[in-house]
Write a protein that holds these residues in place. Structure first.
Motif, mmCIF file in Angstrom:
data_model
loop_
_atom_site.group_PDB
_atom_site.id
_atom_site.type_symbol
_atom_site.label_atom_id
_atom_site.label_comp_id
_atom_site.label_asym_id
_atom_site.label_seq_id
_atom_site.Cartn_x
_atom_site.Cartn_y
_atom_site.Cartn_z
ATOM 1 N N VAL A 192 7.450 41.754 53.426
ATOM 2 C CA VAL A 192 6.374 42.296 52.599
ATOM 3 C C VAL A 192 5.479 41.141 52.185
ATOM 4 C CG1 VAL A 192 5.779 43.477 50.452
ATOM 5 C CG2 VAL A 192 7.774 44.214 51.771
ATOM 6 N N MET A 193 4.227 41.193 52.616
ATOM 7 C CA MET A 193 3.220 40.218 52.223
ATOM 8 C C MET A 193 2.373 40.870 51.145
ATOM 9 S SD MET A 193 2.159 39.154 56.108
ATOM 10 C CE MET A 193 0.749 38.247 55.497
ATOM 11 N N ILE A 194 2.385 40.316 49.942
ATOM 12 C CA ILE A 194 1.784 41.014 48.811
ATOM 13 C C ILE A 194 1.035 40.047 47.906
ATOM 14 C CG2 ILE A 194 3.882 40.793 47.404
ATOM 15 C CD1 ILE A 194 3.291 43.650 46.345
ATOM 16 N N GLY A 195 -0.058 40.531 47.328
ATOM 17 C CA GLY A 195 -0.801 39.729 46.365
ATOM 18 C C GLY A 195 -0.033 39.583 45.072
ATOM 19 N N GLU A 196 0.227 38.345 44.673
ATOM 20 C CA GLU A 196 1.020 38.102 43.464
ATOM 21 C C GLU A 196 0.164 38.248 42.208
ATOM 22 O OE1 GLU A 196 4.431 35.039 44.726
ATOM 23 O OE2 GLU A 196 2.467 34.132 44.625
ATOM 24 N N ARG A 197 0.834 38.416 41.084
ATOM 25 C CA ARG A 197 0.136 38.521 39.805
ATOM 26 C C ARG A 197 -0.703 37.262 39.588
ATOM 27 N NH1 ARG A 197 4.103 39.573 37.176
ATOM 28 N NH2 ARG A 197 3.820 41.799 36.743
ATOM 29 N N PRO A 198 -2.017 37.397 39.385
ATOM 30 C CA PRO A 198 -2.881 36.208 39.294
ATOM 31 C C PRO A 198 -2.567 35.357 38.072
ATOM 32 C CG PRO A 198 -4.174 38.203 39.689
ATOM 33 C CD PRO A 198 -2.792 38.647 39.325
ATOM 34 N N GLY A 199 -2.567 34.054 38.280
ATOM 35 C CA GLY A 199 -2.509 33.129 37.164
ATOM 36 C C GLY A 199 -3.906 32.651 36.836
ATOM 37 N N PRO B 70 -13.588 21.243 24.176
ATOM 38 C CA PRO B 70 -14.956 20.996 24.639
ATOM 39 C C PRO B 70 -15.529 22.261 25.275
ATOM 40 C CG PRO B 70 -13.486 19.224 25.322
ATOM 41 C CD PRO B 70 -12.626 20.307 24.770
ATOM 42 N N THR B 71 -16.827 22.456 25.139
ATOM 43 C CA THR B 71 -17.459 23.682 25.634
ATOM 44 C C THR B 71 -17.216 23.880 27.123
ATOM 45 O OG1 THR B 71 -19.188 23.522 23.954
ATOM 46 C CG2 THR B 71 -19.643 24.903 25.869
ATOM 47 N N SER B 72 -17.316 22.828 27.916
ATOM 48 C CA SER B 72 -17.134 22.967 29.362
ATOM 49 C C SER B 72 -15.732 23.450 29.711
ATOM 50 C CB SER B 72 -17.414 21.631 30.053
ATOM 51 O OG SER B 72 -16.508 20.630 29.614
ATOM 52 N N LYS B 73 -14.721 22.963 28.976
ATOM 53 C CA LYS B 73 -13.349 23.384 29.244
ATOM 54 C C LYS B 73 -13.131 24.828 28.817
ATOM 55 C CE LYS B 73 -12.294 19.233 30.612
ATOM 56 N NZ LYS B 73 -12.073 18.948 32.057
ATOM 57 N N LEU B 74 -13.749 25.232 27.723
ATOM 58 C CA LEU B 74 -13.625 26.613 27.265
ATOM 59 C C LEU B 74 -14.274 27.573 28.262
ATOM 60 C CD1 LEU B 74 -12.860 28.706 25.143
ATOM 61 C CD2 LEU B 74 -15.009 28.211 23.967
ATOM 62 N N LEU B 75 -15.453 27.200 28.748
ATOM 63 C CA LEU B 75 -16.138 28.049 29.732
ATOM 64 C C LEU B 75 -15.339 28.135 31.034
ATOM 65 C CD1 LEU B 75 -19.850 26.926 29.228
ATOM 66 C CD2 LEU B 75 -18.763 29.046 28.443
ATOM 67 N N ALA B 76 -14.707 27.044 31.424
ATOM 68 C CA ALA B 76 -13.889 27.058 32.642
ATOM 69 C C ALA B 76 -12.684 27.977 32.469
ATOM 70 C CB ALA B 76 -13.427 25.636 32.974
ATOM 71 N N PHE B 77 -12.103 27.967 31.271
ATOM 72 C CA PHE B 77 -10.971 28.855 30.983
ATOM 73 C C PHE B 77 -11.407 30.317 31.045
ATOM 74 C CE2 PHE B 77 -8.546 31.445 28.007
ATOM 75 C CZ PHE B 77 -7.242 31.178 28.386
ATOM 76 N N GLN B 78 -12.550 30.629 30.457
ATOM 77 C CA GLN B 78 -13.047 32.001 30.465
ATOM 78 C C GLN B 78 -13.367 32.469 31.884
ATOM 79 O OE1 GLN B 78 -16.294 31.576 27.661
ATOM 80 N NE2 GLN B 78 -15.039 32.297 25.948
ATOM 81 N N LEU B 79 -13.888 31.563 32.705
ATOM 82 C CA LEU B 79 -14.163 31.909 34.093
ATOM 83 C C LEU B 79 -12.872 32.206 34.848
ATOM 84 C CD1 LEU B 79 -15.984 32.162 36.574
ATOM 85 C CD2 LEU B 79 -15.803 29.676 36.860
ATOM 86 N N ALA B 80 -11.862 31.373 34.649
ATOM 87 C CA ALA B 80 -10.580 31.592 35.321
ATOM 88 C C ALA B 80 -9.952 32.911 34.889
ATOM 89 C CB ALA B 80 -9.625 30.432 35.030
ATOM 90 N N HIS B 81 -10.086 33.237 33.603
ATOM 91 C CA HIS B 81 -9.551 34.504 33.097
ATOM 92 C C HIS B 81 -10.273 35.682 33.736
ATOM 93 C CE1 HIS B 81 -8.887 37.740 30.050
ATOM 94 N NE2 HIS B 81 -7.662 37.228 30.093
ATOM 95 N N ALA B 82 -11.575 35.578 33.876
ATOM 96 C CA ALA B 82 -12.357 36.640 34.501
ATOM 97 C C ALA B 82 -11.984 36.780 35.981
ATOM 98 C CB ALA B 82 -13.848 36.348 34.358
ATOM 99 N N GLN B 83 -11.761 35.668 36.665
ATOM 100 C CA GLN B 83 -11.375 35.723 38.073
ATOM 101 C C GLN B 83 -10.006 36.377 38.244
ATOM 102 O OE1 GLN B 83 -11.741 31.530 38.947
ATOM 103 N NE2 GLN B 83 -13.730 31.801 39.949
ATOM 104 N N ALA B 84 -9.088 36.113 37.319
ATOM 105 C CA ALA B 84 -7.769 36.747 37.381
ATOM 106 C C ALA B 84 -7.882 38.258 37.171
ATOM 107 C CB ALA B 84 -6.846 36.131 36.331
ATOM 108 N N GLN B 85 -8.716 38.669 36.232
ATOM 109 C CA GLN B 85 -8.920 40.100 36.007
ATOM 110 C C GLN B 85 -9.567 40.761 37.218
ATOM 111 O OE1 GLN B 85 -11.128 39.912 32.218
ATOM 112 N NE2 GLN B 85 -9.411 40.973 31.259
#
Length: 282
Positions: free
Chosen positions: A189-196, A40-55
């Protein structure tokens, strides 16, 4: 063209998945449904947003000045944290050469050597590192350290802490060098982990007993996913504090020190019943 949905105006072209109701209990992408053979378009857009936030989390720089002010206020520091830098000059080099992120540059090493007297020992050195998610460090460092300091101050034992340090372009192992230079028995060591794709703000906690450059990862204990939607800072601070106390008692860390906080292991008897064993050293 005949609209096959014309006689059922309330119908949706999205075919629901019965597993979707479970999404209320997890951030995992399950039960997304489908529209034909596609998402569904809404789920695809949510995935793309999450990918952009991880980057964005990977490439967003750490605001050292803001973090310094926040930590100083939250912990009541009389002297601000020490600002350090790894051998990776910029983000591009950091991502391409992980080994550069594991060691301090010459200027930072000299700064630490002038900070602590050679004969002075401390119990714990806390190192805040941007890692692969400056967002995680920016949002979660102060709340966690506030809870950890409360635990340390309320303990009967006297805990001597090294000056707080903030490192740019660092990896986990950079804490080994910093801990050794600060004459610390243990380093956190407090460190930012690799984003999921659903966790761009996850903070990792790595503890090492007797830190020194060149240690392997099996010498460390890790508590991960510290964030509002993951492991709460209160629980993370509790677990780490108990882990630290056990490490100091047994003079070790890593694979020989097992976290059994979730196991139903009973130890001893008391008037009120059995108590749970938090750690078991093997």
């Amino acid at each position: 063209m005949v609209d096959k949905y014309a006689d059922t105006p309330t119908s949706s072209i999205v075919v629901d998945n019965p597993w979707e109701r479970l999404s209320a209990f997890t951030d995992a992408r399950i039960g997304l449904g489908r529209a034909g053979i596609s998402l569904p378009t809404s789920k695809l857009l949510a995935f793309q947003l999450a990918h952009a936030q991880a980057q964005d989390a990977v490439h967003c720089p750490l605001d050292v000045e803001a973090l310094t002010a926040e930590l100083s206020e939250a912990l009541g520091l009389t002297t601000p944290p020490i600002h350090l830098h790894s051998q990776a000059q910029d983000r591009a080099m950091y991502l391409q050469r992980p080994d550069y992120g594991r060691r301090l540059n010459d200027e930072s090493r000299e700064r630490l050597q002038q900070t602590v007297a050679p004969q002075q020992r401390v119990d714990l050195a806390v190192v805040v590192v941007d890692g692969l998610s400056a967002l995680a460090v920016q949002q979660n460092s102060a709340p966690f350290l506030r809870k950890l300091h409360e635990a340390l101050n309320s303990d009967a034992a006297d805990w001597q802490l090294a000056p707080l340090t903030i490192v740019e372009q660092g990896r986990v192992a950079i804490g080994d060098e910093i801990g050794a230079l600060l004459n610390a028995d243990a380093v956190l060591v407090m460190i930012g982990e690799r984003p999921g794709l659903s966790s761009p703000d996850s903070l990792g906690l790595y503890m090492t007993w007797a830190p020194e450059p060149g240690l392997r990862d099996d010498r460390r204990n890790c508590i991960s996913n510290v964030r509002p939607a993951g492991l709460a800072v209160e629980e993370a601070a509790r677990r780490f504090f108990l882990l630290l106390k056990e490490a100091r008692q047994r003079k070790l860390s890593g694979v020989q020190l097992k976290d059994r906080s979730e196991d139903n292991v009973l130890e001893g008897d008391s008037a009120s019943g059995s108590t749970r064993n938090f750690l078991v050293a093997e």
